[in-house]
Design a protein around this motif. Structure first.
Motif, mmCIF file in Angstrom:
data_model
loop_
_atom_site.group_PDB
_atom_site.id
_atom_site.type_symbol
_atom_site.label_atom_id
_atom_site.label_comp_id
_atom_site.label_asym_id
_atom_site.label_seq_id
_atom_site.Cartn_x
_atom_site.Cartn_y
_atom_site.Cartn_z
ATOM 1 N N PHE A 224 38.779 38.043 34.869
ATOM 2 C CA PHE A 224 38.650 39.410 35.530
ATOM 3 C C PHE A 224 40.026 40.319 35.602
ATOM 4 C CE2 PHE A 224 35.019 37.221 36.847
ATOM 5 C CZ PHE A 224 33.811 38.091 36.441
ATOM 6 N N MET A 225 39.631 41.643 35.289
ATOM 7 C CA MET A 225 41.195 42.747 35.156
ATOM 8 C C MET A 225 41.084 42.666 36.679
ATOM 9 S SD MET A 225 40.993 46.010 33.279
ATOM 10 C CE MET A 225 39.018 45.915 32.800
ATOM 11 N N ALA B 81 38.202 44.365 38.943
ATOM 12 C CA ALA B 81 37.540 45.775 38.298
ATOM 13 C C ALA B 81 36.944 45.355 36.751
ATOM 14 C CB ALA B 81 39.216 46.029 38.065
ATOM 15 N N GLY B 82 36.621 44.038 36.180
ATOM 16 C CA GLY B 82 35.841 44.371 34.978
ATOM 17 C C GLY B 82 36.168 42.734 34.783
ATOM 18 N N PRO B 83 35.238 42.712 33.229
ATOM 19 C CA PRO B 83 35.959 40.944 32.586
ATOM 20 C C PRO B 83 36.318 41.366 31.591
ATOM 21 C CG PRO B 83 33.814 42.186 31.930
ATOM 22 C CD PRO B 83 33.900 42.835 33.599
ATOM 23 N N ASP B 84 37.538 40.224 31.819
ATOM 24 C CA ASP B 84 38.719 40.633 30.133
ATOM 25 C C ASP B 84 38.826 39.367 29.790
ATOM 26 O OD1 ASP B 84 40.276 39.732 31.862
ATOM 27 O OD2 ASP B 84 41.991 41.305 32.093
ATOM 28 N N GLY B 85 38.067 38.128 30.647
ATOM 29 C CA GLY B 85 38.039 37.486 29.540
ATOM 30 C C GLY B 85 38.457 36.710 27.764
ATOM 31 N N SER C 267 43.568 39.399 29.623
ATOM 32 C CA SER C 267 43.680 41.063 29.085
ATOM 33 C C SER C 267 42.540 40.585 27.107
ATOM 34 C CB SER C 267 44.307 40.756 28.916
ATOM 35 O OG SER C 267 45.892 40.904 30.064
ATOM 36 N N ASN C 268 41.354 40.406 27.527
ATOM 37 C CA ASN C 268 41.136 40.753 26.113
ATOM 38 C C ASN C 268 41.401 39.454 25.099
ATOM 39 O OD1 ASN C 268 38.840 41.239 27.223
ATOM 40 N ND2 ASN C 268 39.478 43.317 27.021
ATOM 41 N N LYS C 269 42.704 38.721 24.788
ATOM 42 C CA LYS C 269 43.188 38.462 24.333
ATOM 43 C C LYS C 269 42.396 37.212 23.499
ATOM 44 C CE LYS C 269 47.976 39.249 24.601
ATOM 45 N NZ LYS C 269 49.138 39.558 25.759
ATOM 46 N N THR C 270 42.394 37.033 22.325
ATOM 47 C CA THR C 270 41.576 36.007 21.679
ATOM 48 C C THR C 270 42.653 34.668 21.005
ATOM 49 O OG1 THR C 270 39.984 37.117 20.585
ATOM 50 C CG2 THR C 270 39.976 35.172 19.751
ATOM 51 N N GLY C 271 42.436 33.431 21.378
ATOM 52 C CA GLY C 271 42.936 32.309 21.022
ATOM 53 C C GLY C 271 43.466 32.217 19.951
ATOM 54 N N ARG D 106 33.683 26.616 16.546
ATOM 55 C CA ARG D 106 34.099 28.373 16.399
ATOM 56 C C ARG D 106 34.112 28.508 17.376
ATOM 57 N NH1 ARG D 106 28.250 31.399 14.986
ATOM 58 N NH2 ARG D 106 27.090 29.582 15.633
ATOM 59 N N GLY D 107 35.142 29.046 18.137
ATOM 60 C CA GLY D 107 35.121 29.655 19.199
ATOM 61 C C GLY D 107 34.838 30.374 20.298
ATOM 62 N N GLY D 108 34.117 30.039 21.596
ATOM 63 C CA GLY D 108 33.213 30.802 22.494
ATOM 64 C C GLY D 108 33.529 31.813 23.046
ATOM 65 N N LEU D 109 33.049 32.572 23.273
ATOM 66 C CA LEU D 109 32.614 34.270 23.329
ATOM 67 C C LEU D 109 33.537 34.425 24.844
ATOM 68 C CD1 LEU D 109 30.077 35.692 22.399
ATOM 69 C CD2 LEU D 109 31.919 35.908 21.478
ATOM 70 N N GLY D 110 34.320 34.846 25.658
ATOM 71 C CA GLY D 110 35.071 35.327 26.680
ATOM 72 C C GLY D 110 33.837 36.347 27.619
ATOM 73 N N ASN D 111 34.230 36.154 28.956
ATOM 74 C CA ASN D 111 33.407 37.068 29.534
ATOM 75 C C ASN D 111 32.715 38.359 29.501
ATOM 76 O OD1 ASN D 111 35.621 37.625 30.986
ATOM 77 N ND2 ASN D 111 34.410 37.699 33.075
#
Length: 331
Positions: free
Chosen positions: A24-25, A33-37, A77-81, A123-128
């Protein structure tokens, strides 16, 4: 009738997908403050790629385990691996990929540059960040990555030899084959005869290789169907190059070559359209004067090379000339 098979067994595993992240942010006043995984990266694929410069699977004989890289986990910060690195296995045209357990054909490579994803990465898993809804703005849920695919696999190449070795039994063909060939592939039995054509894989520079077949029974009446006769001769029609082996101690080099040449012509005149090379074997016993004398008896329009399998002379030049002939039509 079976073709020759060049055959490799390997264990393969494509990469696992990375985990999506629950994060979370954070702001000064709000720890959630909100999901950013971010999402996990894809696992590495295992890819087969056709290469017309390869003639055998010889270069893969040390590959026991082919393991692609896993994808990285997602980040805040919504960054993809990062995706796992793909592994590209270059194979000759005509290669078939099979699963050991099921025997199913999973891929076939027929063209230069053709790429097939043989074992896809997970496939990569989705963040929250993906699971926020109007009613659930603080999702604690993210996905794990999918696992890669693994298993024992076969790569098979149906080989019809690139170079056909033509000569009388005393010419030293088997000695030459044993000296220049690096590995013998598994050879299918010929149901119609007890004679097995000897097949040798010749290693060339830079991990490349080509295939030479001794053609037993081609001479002494093969054209009329004696010995291996037509049933085997039919299968050397893909040979790109015919290598005539004449021993240095032959009583009459010109006549010996003509007998071999006529045997082929009687069988199928089209055979004579192939590229040809003459190798004079056992030539460690010759001085320069004798070499010139023999060279004068050989056809002027066919290149020749003097070799000695036992003394290991002229073999590099022989391989160079064969490689040049094999590849002149392949760019």
């Amino acid at each position: 009738m079976s073709n020759f098979i060049d055959y490799i067994r390997i264990f393969c595993k494509s990469g696992n997908g990375g985990r999506g992240v629950t994060h979370f942010m954070r702001t000064k006043y709000n720890a959630k403050a909100g999901p950013d995984g971010g999402d996990g990266g894809r696992g590495g694929h295992i890819i087969l790629k056709g290469n017309a410069q390869l003639w055998t699977l010889l270069h893969l004989r040390y590959y026991k385990n082919v393991l692609a890289e896993n994808g990285e986990n997602g980040m805040k910060s919504n960054k993809t691996g990062r995706d796992g690195k793909d592994i590209i296995i270059e194979v000759p045209l005509g290669t078939i990929a099979k699963d050991e357990e099921t025997g199913a054909v999973e891929a076939e490579i027929l063209e230069d540059g053709q790429e097939v994803i043989w074992l896809p990465g997970g496939r990569g898993g989705l963040g929250n960040q993906h699971f926020a809804t109007a009613t659930n703005q603080v999702p604690e849920h993210s996905q794990p990555g999918e696992p890669g695919v693994e298993g024992y696999k076969f790569l098979e190449l149906k080989v019809l030899a690139d170079v056909g070795l033509v000569g009388f039994p005393n010419a030293g063909k088997s000695t030459l084959l044993s000296v220049i060939s690096a590995a013998k592939p598994k050879i299918a039995d010929y149901a119609f005869t007890t004679l097995t054509p000897n097949l040798g894989m010749v290693e060339y520079r830079g991990g490349r290789s080509f295939c030479v077949a001794d053609l037993p029974g081609i001479i002494e009446g093969a054209a009329e169907g004696k010995g291996l006769g037509h049933r085997f001769l039919r299968h050397i029609e893909r040979n790109s190059v015919l290598l005539f082996l004449l021993p240095a101690d032959s009583a009459d080099h010109k006549k010996e070559f003509e007998v071999l040449y006529n045997e082929l012509r009687e069988y199928n005149p089209d055979m004579l359209q192939k590229d040809m090379l003459i190798a004079v074997s056992k030539s460690d016993m010759l001085d320069d004067e004798l070499k010139q004398e023999i060279a004068r008896q050989l056809p002027a329009n066919i290149p020749h090379v003097f070799i000695s399998s036992v003394a290991n002379k002229g073999l590099t030049e022989l391989k160079d000339k064969l490689w040049e002939l094999l590849n002149k039509n392949h760019g």
